[in-house]
Structures are given as structure tokens and as C-alpha cells.
Design a protein around this motif. Structure first.
Motif, PDB file in Angstrom:
ATOM      1  N   THR A 168       2.638  -3.812   9.811  1.00  0.00           N
ATOM      2  CA  THR A 168       2.525  -2.545  10.412  1.00  0.00           C
ATOM      3  C   THR A 168       1.110  -2.249   8.835  1.00  0.00           C
ATOM      4  O   THR A 168       1.965  -2.323   7.719  1.00  0.00           O
ATOM      5  CB  THR A 168       3.390  -1.644  10.442  1.00  0.00           C
ATOM      6  N   LEU A 169      -0.053  -1.688   9.596  1.00  0.00           N
ATOM      7  CA  LEU A 169      -0.974  -1.141   7.969  1.00  0.00           C
ATOM      8  C   LEU A 169      -0.751   0.518   7.919  1.00  0.00           C
ATOM      9  O   LEU A 169      -0.510   1.445   8.701  1.00  0.00           O
ATOM     10  CB  LEU A 169      -1.917  -1.569   8.759  1.00  0.00           C
ATOM     11  N   LEU A 170       0.017   0.900   6.852  1.00  0.00           N
ATOM     12  CA  LEU A 170      -0.104   2.684   6.360  1.00  0.00           C
ATOM     13  C   LEU A 170      -1.599   2.790   5.637  1.00  0.00           C
ATOM     14  O   LEU A 170      -1.055   2.012   4.617  1.00  0.00           O
ATOM     15  CB  LEU A 170       1.473   2.264   5.512  1.00  0.00           C
ATOM     16  N   MET A 215     -11.051  -0.298   4.152  1.00  0.00           N
ATOM     17  CA  MET A 215     -11.074  -2.003   3.397  1.00  0.00           C
ATOM     18  C   MET A 215      -9.579  -2.669   4.276  1.00  0.00           C
ATOM     19  O   MET A 215     -10.347  -4.046   4.049  1.00  0.00           O
ATOM     20  CB  MET A 215     -10.701  -1.792   2.206  1.00  0.00           C
ATOM     21  N   LEU A 216      -7.947  -1.431   3.801  1.00  0.00           N
ATOM     22  CA  LEU A 216      -6.884  -2.793   4.742  1.00  0.00           C
ATOM     23  C   LEU A 216      -7.556  -3.275   6.088  1.00  0.00           C
ATOM     24  O   LEU A 216      -7.054  -4.632   6.257  1.00  0.00           O
ATOM     25  CB  LEU A 216      -5.492  -1.693   4.930  1.00  0.00           C
ATOM     26  N   LEU A 223      -2.980  -0.653   1.333  1.00  0.00           N
ATOM     27  CA  LEU A 223      -3.756  -1.020  -0.489  1.00  0.00           C
ATOM     28  C   LEU A 223      -4.244   0.004  -0.831  1.00  0.00           C
ATOM     29  O   LEU A 223      -4.221   1.626  -0.151  1.00  0.00           O
ATOM     30  CB  LEU A 223      -5.182  -1.421   0.431  1.00  0.00           C
ATOM     31  N   VAL A 224      -4.126   0.354  -1.996  1.00  0.00           N
ATOM     32  CA  VAL A 224      -4.402   1.665  -3.435  1.00  0.00           C
ATOM     33  C   VAL A 224      -4.750   0.605  -4.039  1.00  0.00           C
ATOM     34  O   VAL A 224      -4.542  -0.263  -4.512  1.00  0.00           O
ATOM     35  CB  VAL A 224      -2.139   2.162  -3.182  1.00  0.00           C
ATOM     36  N   ILE A 255      -0.229  -3.785  -0.917  1.00  0.00           N
ATOM     37  CA  ILE A 255       1.701  -2.906  -1.414  1.00  0.00           C
ATOM     38  C   ILE A 255       2.310  -3.893  -0.492  1.00  0.00           C
ATOM     39  O   ILE A 255       1.360  -3.416   1.030  1.00  0.00           O
ATOM     40  CB  ILE A 255       1.704  -2.372  -2.059  1.00  0.00           C
ATOM     41  N   SER A 256       3.040  -5.122  -0.087  1.00  0.00           N
ATOM     42  CA  SER A 256       4.097  -4.374   1.053  1.00  0.00           C
ATOM     43  C   SER A 256       5.804  -5.264   0.561  1.00  0.00           C
ATOM     44  O   SER A 256       6.243  -4.668  -0.691  1.00  0.00           O
ATOM     45  CB  SER A 256       3.877  -6.266   1.435  1.00  0.00           C
TER      46      SER A 256
END
Length: 280
Positions: free
Chosen positions: A180-182, A194-195, A230-231, A166-167
Motif C-alpha cells: 500500500t502506498l501511503l 512520484m511514488l 516516498l519522503v 521508506i518501507s
């Protein structure tokens, strides 16, 4: 031979430690040691071998543990059968935060529609803590998503869960992984790892992350344009959020396992739940 002595013996056998058992049951260690000594004297055999790492069961101890597990389960079943109002059949399930939020309500809704006499409790924690609780009998089984020691546990039911990236709205797909990775603050979180792995696979090494303790905070932060995450696909497509960000379902899946401890005897509530899962 008293039932409480068998319970103490069971905890020592599973933890390989008198001190850990004392801490878990709220006793002083000398009390635990004396109860085990009394049990050994009554039976006329040694139940444990002492070593530098704690204690391990003797052959006689292995035999007693098998019977102790059966006796303790049967005692609980007898209480329920004799006085169901006081001793209601119970089921304690563990789940990680994401699974508890998304899948457990649906599963329990279907399960309780045909098993409404069972008192169900759900505990939410990390996989490592949940597995420890399964091992010590504090929960009957747990839904987990991370690798674990299969020798101690038995997988009953497996789900292949679809996942989505999701972005923020209108963000460039080409530059997706450079945002940025949340991620979840748990370093063992399988979605987090995994993200990060996908970002590295896309030749982006200057990874920036922001950690959150809740799934809700991650979803809200993506919708606010803070970064990507990533969810589970079912989470990404929740009606209240699906128009708040761009969704890209990935070919990869995450394995969710419902695991129990390897043992011969199972509580009646757990048997009913296992039967339900296998029929589903």
C-alpha cells in the motif's frame, strides 16, 4: 492620489477583477469601481479595458502599476526608517508542509543570526495557494515543489532534494511497490505523484493508496507496517525514525524553488533574504 487608491488599483490590476478585489479587501464592488473611476478622472486617462474575462490594463495603466509598486514599497520602507519600533521590517515566507517542517527552521536560523531585526512570518499551504499569495503580495516569496507558470514568477534559489523510499522493517524489496502506498492527501503533492509513478513504472498497476494530511502520520504508519512512502531523504534519516523502517535512497531528486513575483521593486526584508540565499 491617495496611497490606498493605489493599493486598490494594484489589486484590480493583478486580479483582473473588481469583484475579486472587493472580496479580498472587504469592500462592496461599487466602492472599488468608484475608487478606480475617481483615479481615472484625476489622471485624465483610462486605466483599464473591460472585457468578458474581467479587466486588463491600458498602456497608461501599465505605467501607473510600475509606479504604484514602487510607491507602496517605498512608503513601507519610510515607516520602518522613521519609526522602526512601530514599523518593524518584515518578511513573509510561504512553504509547503514538508519544506516548512524540514528546511525552513534551518534556513531561518542562519538568516536571523545576521538579520535579527526582521520580523519573519511563515505560512504553510499547498503550492497553488502559496503562488496565489505571492502573486497578490500576501507573502513575499515561497518555497514550492510543483510546476508553475514561470511567466508570472521569478526563481531566486533552487535546491535539488534527495528522496528516499521508506518501507516497513524486513519487507521484501522485490515486492516493495506492491505494498500500500501511503501518500499526502493533496493530489498535486510531488512526493505522492512520484511514488505513484514509480509504482506504475515497476509494472504494478493495482495501486492501493491511503491518504494522510500530515507527514508525521505517514512516517508513523510506515513504521507500523501499513505500507511504503516516498519522503525527503533528510526526513527519512531523522534520528527518531531512522531505526523504525528500511530506507532506500533513490537516484531521482525533487526540485525545490524559492520564487517571487516578477516585479521591479522589492521590500527591504525580501532583498535581505534573497541576498542571504544567494550567498548560501
Amino acid at each position: 492620489m491617495e496611497s490606498h487608491d493605489l493599493l486598490i488599483f494594484k489589486h484590480v490590476a493583478e486580479s483582473h477583477s473588481f469583484s475579486k478585489t472587493a472580496e479580498k479587501l472587504g469592500y462592496v464592488q461599487s466602492n472599488i469601481s468608484q475608487r478606480i473611476k475617481n483615479l481615472e478622472e484625476e489622471l485624465g486617462v483610462r486605466l483599464f479595458k473591460r472585457n468578458n474575462r474581467g479587466v486588463t490594463l491600458t498602456n497608461d495603466g501599465e505605467i501607473l502599476l510600475d509606479y504604484a509598486n514602487q510607491i507602496l514599497v517605498l512608503m513601507d520602507e519610510a515607516k520602518i526608517k522613521i519609526n522602526p519600533e512601530k514599523w518593524q521590517e518584515r518578511l513573509v515566507i510561504g512553504a509547503t508542509q514538508t519544506i516548512a517542517a524540514l528546511r525552513i527552521p534551518k534556513i531561518l536560523s542562519s538568516f536571523l543570526s545576521v538579520n535579527n531585526q526582521i520580523n519573519v512570518k511563515v505560512r504553510t499551504d499547498t503550492t497553488s495557494t502559496l503562488l496565489e499569495q505571492v502573486f497578490y503580495g500576501e507573502v513575499d516569496g515561497a518555497f514550492v515543489t510543483e510546476p508553475f507558470d514561470y511567466s508570472e514568477f521569478k526563481t531566486i534559489y533552487t535546491i535539488a532534494e534527495k528522496v528516499s523510499l521508506i518501507s516497513p522493517k524486513n519487507s521484501s524489496n522485490k515486492m516493495q511497490y506492491e505494498q500500500t502506498l501511503l501518500v499526502n492527501s493533496n493530489p498535486y503533492c510531488i512526493y505522492r505523484n512520484m511514488l505513484i509513478h514509480l509504482a506504475k513504472m515497476n509494472s504494478y498497476n493495482n495501486i492501493r493508496t491511503i491518504e494522510f494530511d500530515s507527514l508525521e502520520a505517514i512516517l508513523q504508519s510506515v513504521s507500523n507496517g501499513l505500507g511504503i512512502s516516498l519522503v525527503p531523504s533528510d526526513v527519512a534519516k531523522l534520528r527518531k525514525y531512522q531505526n523504525e523502517y528500511d530506507i532506500s535512497e533513490l537516484p531521482e531528486t525533487i526540485q525545490i524553488d524559492f520564487v517571487i513575483k516578477n516585479r521591479q521593486q522589492q521590500p527591504k526584508g525580501l532583498k535581505s533574504f534573497i541576498k542571504f540565499l544567494l550567498e548560501e
